[in-house]
Design a protein around this motif. Structure first.
Motif, PDB file in Angstrom:
ATOM      1  N   ALA A 232       0.721  -1.166  -0.054  1.00 19.65           N
ATOM      2  CA  ALA A 232      -0.032   0.083   0.032  1.00 19.65           C
ATOM      3  C   ALA A 232       0.952   1.395  -0.077  1.00 19.65           C
ATOM      4  N   LEU A 233       2.039   1.097   0.420  1.00 20.22           N
ATOM      5  CA  LEU A 233       3.021   2.391   0.602  1.00 20.22           C
ATOM      6  C   LEU A 233       3.780   2.366  -0.933  1.00 20.22           C
ATOM      7  N   LEU A 264       8.310  13.117  -3.599  1.00 20.34           N
ATOM      8  CA  LEU A 264       8.425  13.009  -2.305  1.00 20.34           C
ATOM      9  C   LEU A 264       6.935  12.383  -2.209  1.00 20.34           C
ATOM     10  N   PHE A 265       6.862  11.257  -1.613  1.00 19.18           N
ATOM     11  CA  PHE A 265       5.701  10.763  -1.117  1.00 19.18           C
ATOM     12  C   PHE A 265       5.226  10.489   0.298  1.00 19.18           C
ATOM     13  N   ARG A 266       3.834  10.214   0.579  1.00 25.80           N
ATOM     14  CA  ARG A 266       3.543  10.293   1.974  1.00 25.80           C
ATOM     15  C   ARG A 266       2.295   9.247   1.882  1.00 25.80           C
ATOM     16  N   PHE A 267       2.447   8.264   2.973  1.00 25.15           N
ATOM     17  CA  PHE A 267       1.361   7.464   3.300  1.00 25.15           C
ATOM     18  C   PHE A 267       0.596   7.703   4.556  1.00 25.15           C
ATOM     19  N   GLY A 284      -4.976   2.707   3.410  1.00 25.95           N
ATOM     20  CA  GLY A 284      -4.641   4.265   3.895  1.00 25.95           C
ATOM     21  C   GLY A 284      -4.615   5.194   2.409  1.00 25.95           C
ATOM     22  N   THR A 285      -4.062   6.535   2.653  1.00 33.48           N
ATOM     23  CA  THR A 285      -3.997   7.068   1.359  1.00 33.48           C
ATOM     24  C   THR A 285      -2.517   7.372   1.110  1.00 33.48           C
ATOM     25  N   LEU A 286      -2.141   7.196  -0.151  1.00 33.29           N
ATOM     26  CA  LEU A 286      -0.688   7.284  -0.759  1.00 33.29           C
ATOM     27  C   LEU A 286      -0.796   8.472  -1.496  1.00 33.29           C
TER      28      LEU A 286
END
Length: 429
Positions: A232-233, A264-267, A284-286
């Motif tokens: 999911a990440l 740049l990513f965020r989970f 979750g939200t990536l």
């Protein structure tokens, strides 16, 4: 995270203390006043209890898979619960990104299958004795993660990739999470695929390649725990990772892409940890960061791109921010995210957060989220350090220092709130 590369900041970063067996430093190797440096653990030292004595001229796959790996990049310390004897204990997590054949093997001839067991990661038991942290020889929780370690996959890509795979490759670094696990960031696996293609019949098959390039989660307290690749990440060539918690208690993971112009990513997890955290990072939200002037905005990525593994292309289709070789990340007080950019020789288009067309020395950025919430949609950005020689124009020295930073990579805060910078190169002004 710390590596073998030179460590710079307001002072020289101390290596973790250990048993007294350090070799005399070279004449040009300095340690700042008030700091001490010792050798904690070396390549080939025993990690698992059944490891044989180290012999660099007669390494085997079995021995390498139980000994401290080649190349070391500190991920962090996991604090253990106090024991009845009052001894302070911790677990040290270390990444082993690379293996240089010309230095690791007699005669310099590569041994790919052996190299795959010398890379990966180590979890090592530590305890404090006489004011120093030392390795617990044969510690209960000490273990190695290598190219032969059995892993499982979880999350949206399982239906495409499968739920089990052997091996962790190209660990670029990692992070200790607030919920007590260790994340291992798989970087670009392609060099390892090329290296292993003629040595391991798994790697000529392109479908097998999809099982690498993920974020791997490990319970450091359970030596029998199977590492889990959390799909999911997203799958991409990771450079750095940092973790935090949102204002409402959800898990937050920031990740950088290892590329000349990287994203740049965020989970952000769907829910806060409750009881077991095993599935915390499976839903979750990536998102990917987009630059708007001095503002960073996180834009959700399509689910199809996450499950299908085409994350980098999807991020660029959304107009993501592209940083100058983004590397290390760390989160400080008030959820302020710090990002090290290692620099590039040439940038086609500059922007407020990547201001130099020619930037071989890199820079460090800070991003302040709205409401001091790591899950906020908007962060305000600023440049806090420009790498390079100040005599040549635009580098910046720490006050009173004659040392300048070049190619910053690892970042970490100490207990006083001081930011430490591990740099790939350095110089004197």
């Amino acid at each position: 995270m710390l590596s073998r590369r030179m460590l710079l900041g307001a002072a020289v970063m101390p290596m973790l203390p250990s048993l007294a067996r350090a070799e005399p430093p070279a004449q040009d190797d300095l340690v700042a006043a008030g700091w001490r440096r010792d050798v904690l653990i070396r390549w080939g030292d025993r990690v698992e209890f059944d490891s044989p004595p180290f012999d660099p001229t007669a390494q085997t796959i079995e021995s390498a898979a139980t000994q401290f790996g080649w190349d070391g990049k500190v991920i962090g310390l996991v604090t253990a619960q106090p024991a009845a004897d009052g001894v302070e204990r911790a677990l040290l997590a270390v990444a082993h990104p690379t293996v240089a054949a010309r230095m690791a093997f007699p005669g310099g001839a590569d041994r790919p299958s052996l190299a795959a067991c010398m890379q990966g990661a180590s979890i090592v038991n530590l305890e404090r004795r006489d004011g120093r942290l030392v390795v617990v020889d044969g510690g209960f929780q000490s273990r190695r993660v290598t190219g032969t370690t059995l892993c499982r996959l979880s999350g949206p890509a399982v239906s495409r990739v499968g739920d089990a795979i052997q091996g962790v490759l190209a660990v670029s670094g990692g992070a200790v999470t607030p919920w007590g696990t260790v994340l291992l960031a798989e970087g670009d696996p392609q060099p390892w695929f090329a290296r292993l293609r003629d040595a391991d019949d798994r790697f000529p098959h392109s479908a097998h390649a999809q099982a690498y390039g993920w974020m791997v989660e490990l319970d450091p307290f359970d030596p029998q725990a199977v590492p889990v690749k959390r799909t999911a990440l997203g799958r991409f060539a990771h450079a750095g990772v940092a973790t935090s918690m949102s204002a409402d208690g959800r898990a937050v993971v920031f990740m950088t892409e290892d590329a000349e112009q990287g994203a740049l990513f965020r989970f952000v997890s769907a829910a806060p940890p409750v009881g077991s955290t095993d599935g915390l990072l499976d839903a979750g939200t990536l998102s990917v960061a987009v630059v708007e002037g001095w503002t960073l905005r996180f834009v959700p990525l399509p689910a199809s791109a996450i499950a299908g593994g085409a994350l980098s292309a999807a991020a660029r289709a959304l107009g993501c921010a592209l940083f100058d070789r983004p590397g290390g990340l760390t989160v400080g007080a008030n959820a302020v995210l710090h990002l090290a950019c290692r620099g590039v020789a040439l940038r086609v288009q500059t922007d407020s957060l990547n201001p130099r067309a020619v930037n071989p020395d890199g820079h460090v950025l800070a991003f302040r989220p709205d409401g001091a919430d790591a899950a906020a949609s908007v962060f305000g950005g600023e440049i806090i350090l420009l790498g390079g020689d100040p005599r040549e124009g635009d580098g910046v020295n720490p006050d009173g220092s004659s040392t300048f930073v070049s190619r910053p990579d690892g970042l970490a805060f100490d207990d006083t709130g001081r930011l430490w910078i591990a740099a790939e190169a350095s110089g004197l002004a």
